[in-house]
Design a protein around this motif. Structure first.
Motif, short mmCIF file in Angstrom:
data_model
loop_
_atom_site.label_atom_id
_atom_site.label_comp_id
_atom_site.label_asym_id
_atom_site.label_seq_id
_atom_site.Cartn_x
_atom_site.Cartn_y
_atom_site.Cartn_z
N LEU A 153 -6.98 -0.84 3.61
CA LEU A 153 -5.59 -1.24 3.39
C LEU A 153 -5.49 -2.71 2.99
O LEU A 153 -4.40 -3.17 2.66
N PRO A 208 -6.95 16.69 6.63
CA PRO A 208 -7.74 15.45 6.50
C PRO A 208 -8.60 15.26 7.75
O PRO A 208 -8.14 15.53 8.87
N ARG A 241 10.17 -6.68 2.47
CA ARG A 241 8.78 -6.67 1.99
C ARG A 241 7.83 -5.99 2.99
O ARG A 241 7.02 -5.16 2.61
N ARG A 261 1.86 -16.88 5.22
CA ARG A 261 2.10 -17.44 3.88
C ARG A 261 3.52 -17.09 3.42
O ARG A 261 4.26 -17.94 2.93
N ASP A 262 3.92 -15.84 3.61
CA ASP A 262 5.26 -15.43 3.19
C ASP A 262 6.34 -16.11 4.04
O ASP A 262 7.37 -16.53 3.52
N VAL A 317 0.87 -1.18 0.00
CA VAL A 317 0.00 0.00 0.00
C VAL A 317 0.91 1.23 0.00
O VAL A 317 1.78 1.35 0.85
N GLU A 363 4.57 14.45 6.98
CA GLU A 363 4.46 15.58 6.04
C GLU A 363 3.34 16.57 6.37
O GLU A 363 3.40 17.72 5.94
N LEU A 364 2.34 16.10 7.11
CA LEU A 364 1.12 16.90 7.24
C LEU A 364 1.39 18.30 7.82
O LEU A 364 0.99 19.32 7.24
N GLU A 423 -1.62 9.96 8.80
CA GLU A 423 -1.85 11.36 8.42
C GLU A 423 -3.11 11.50 7.56
O GLU A 423 -3.84 12.48 7.70
N HIS A 424 -3.36 10.51 6.73
CA HIS A 424 -4.61 10.53 5.95
C HIS A 424 -5.82 10.39 6.87
O HIS A 424 -6.92 10.79 6.51
N ASP A 443 -3.58 -8.28 2.96
CA ASP A 443 -2.43 -9.03 2.45
C ASP A 443 -1.35 -8.13 1.88
O ASP A 443 -0.47 -8.59 1.19
N ARG A 444 -1.45 -6.85 2.19
CA ARG A 444 -0.48 -5.93 1.58
C ARG A 444 0.38 -5.24 2.64
O ARG A 444 -0.15 -4.71 3.62
N PRO A 445 1.69 -5.25 2.42
CA PRO A 445 2.54 -4.47 3.34
C PRO A 445 2.24 -2.98 3.20
O PRO A 445 1.71 -2.56 2.18
N ILE A 446 2.56 -2.22 4.22
CA ILE A 446 2.32 -0.77 4.19
C ILE A 446 3.66 -0.08 3.97
O ILE A 446 4.59 -0.24 4.75
N LYS A 447 3.72 0.67 2.90
CA LYS A 447 4.98 1.33 2.54
C LYS A 447 5.30 2.48 3.50
O LYS A 447 6.41 2.62 3.95
N PRO A 450 -0.51 13.49 2.12
CA PRO A 450 -1.78 14.10 2.54
C PRO A 450 -1.90 15.50 1.95
O PRO A 450 -0.90 16.14 1.66
N ARG A 469 1.97 7.97 6.59
CA ARG A 469 0.98 8.56 5.68
C ARG A 469 -0.41 8.01 5.97
O ARG A 469 -1.40 8.73 5.83
#
Lengths: 93, 369
Positions: free
Chosen positions: B149, B121, B265, B246-247, A67, B315-316, B163-164, B152-156, A72, B160
């Protein structure tokens, strides 16, 4: 089993003949499997032994991409009000 | 003694206390600095001296880095102890905790002012109380679902994500005694300590504070149980169980190369990965202990690990402050004046440098005689 590989159009034709050779013991159990490459005259040019049992699959499961969110956003409050005003003015004008 | 500064407005003792605690001064130290008695400082802070002398208020301002006007009028949003979670060492002094809370209140004032002119936000934090291991796993999964999110997905960039959701992350301002700090309330905030140079640790710390915001809203934190729960939440949020399992299970026998591939990953430390695998029963106790011993021997547990992931800086706040004077007419200078902070104090509070005015002084040509 023998076949001539030739993919018209998409891939370069390969002028080779491949055979899969299965060897068995007197009891009929498979002992060796080979992938054999031969030329038109029937001479073996290459052979690859296929292991009967594979310890580890080399097929990796598809992994979902991470992801990655955009930065923002912070927008001025007045800007929106101003935009509405200009739109109204345009409509009226 | 000179007259009071604002005869029609009451001196607000809580503001003095916050300014003093922000500067890490005791009442005694402040009283010495302003040549007053500690008892007078105490009376002022308790609101029992609503109209202190003008020179005393000016002295407070000069010593603490605020304009005298700062000390008047109520504070709309004080960071109370019960709203704050502090990831700290047990030996952390009360004074330091008070300083961090005071700092939070002051930065909250800045954010509140920024929110009056800018659309941040919207604050969107799910509140999911959880205490058992299974509840914590589910809370982390629900939280991921709430923010779309997936499981099954890592968070980069976990920063953020927060912050969102309207959480302001303030980097680098807390002392090394406090690893991270968060506050749920009208202004949700995370202070991140970047003194320890480990980006995988920062990811985990943000996840930990996210756990407090999600699970412990209105619950006193700082106990072994709540800290452990927040750690487990972070782990489950960063590495959801089924995808991680699984990984991890692609490894037929324990192999550090694979652990570091997982680290790349999942953007988590090797320590967090090994701990997660043990927690999920993917790694036996013996292998887990051996792995930890190895990491300790390599110095990874104390000096940091190799192959650290990239880190997206918060960043916000920075985007909001950079838009002052550019996207909106309000400048940082005007904001400082509005809040009655000195420039230096504003920089101490936000970590953001106040740009020096580029306008040249007027050239004055003397009249010819």
């Amino acid at each position: 089993m023998a076949f001539k590989v030739g993919f018209e159009g998409l891939l370069r034709p390969i002028d080779k003949i491949f055979r899969i050779a299965v060897e068995a013991d007197p009891q009929g159990e498979t002992t060796d499997i080979s992938w054999v490459e031969v030329d038109d005259a029937g001479n073996v040019t290459n052979s690859y032994v296929i292991p009967p049992t594979v310890g580890k699959t080399n097929v990796a499961p598809a992994q979902a991409a991470p992801v990655e969110l955009p930065p923002p956003t912070v927008e001025p409050k007045q800007q929106k009000a101003e935009d509405k005003d200009t739109k109204k003015k345009k409509k009226n004008g | 003694m000179s007259a009071t500064l604002f005869p029609n407005e009451a001196f607000w003792g809580e503001r003095l206390q916050i300014a003093r605690e922000f500067r890490s001064l005791t009442q005694k130290q402040l009283s010495d600095e302003v040549a007053a008695s500690p008892a007078l400082i105490s009376l002022c802070e308790k609101g029992k001296k609503p109209f202190p002398a003008r020179d005393l208020v000016e002295a407070f301002g000069a010593v603490l880095g605020f304009e005298p006007e700062f000390f008047y009028g109520p504070i709309e949003d004080v960071f109370r102890e019960e709203e704050c979670s502090m990831r700290h060492r047990r030996s952390t002094a009360e004074g330091l905790k008070a300083k961090v809370r005071a700092h939070g209140t002051l930065i909250g004032m800045v954010i509140r002012k920024l929110r009056s002119v800018l659309n941040f936000p919207q604050q969107n934090i799910p509140h999911i109380p959880a205490s058992t291991d299974e509840d914590i796993e589910k809370a982390a999964e629900e939280c991921r679902a709430h923010w779309n999110l997936g499981l099954d997905r890592p968070i980069k960039g976990i920063g953020r994500v927060l912050e969102h959701a309207g959480v302001v992350i303030v980097p680098n301002l807390v002392k090394s005694d406090v690893d991270a700090f968060s506050r749920s309330g009208p202004t949700a905030l995370i202070f991140l300590n970047q003194a320890i140079k480990s980006t995988s640790r920062w990811h985990f710390d943000i996840g930990h504070e996210c756990g407090h915001l999600v699970m412990h809203s209105g619950i006193p934190t700082g106990t072994v149980e709540t800290e452990d729960a927040a750690d487990k939440f972070s782990s489950a949020f960063l590495m959801p169980r089924s995808a991680f399992a699984r990984d991890f299970q692609m490894m037929t026998h324990f192999d550090w190369k694979h652990i570091f591939a997982l680290k790349r990953r999942w953007n988590a430390s090797a320590q967090a990965i090994v701990r997660r695998a043990y927690g999920l029963g993917l790694l036996g106790a013996v292998e887990y202990r051996k792995a930890y011993k190895y990491m300790s021997w390599k110095g990874w547990t104390s000096n940091g690990e190799p192959e650290e992931p990239t880190f997206q800086e918060p960043e916000l706040l920075s985007i909001a402050l950079k838009s002052l004077g550019t996207k909106i007419p309000l400048t940082i200078d005007a904001l400082c004046k509005d809040l009655h902070f000195s420039r230096e104090t504003f920089e101490d509070i936000t970590g953001f440098a106040v740009p020096v005015s580029k306008s040249k002084p007027l050239e004055v040509i003397p009249f010819a005689r």
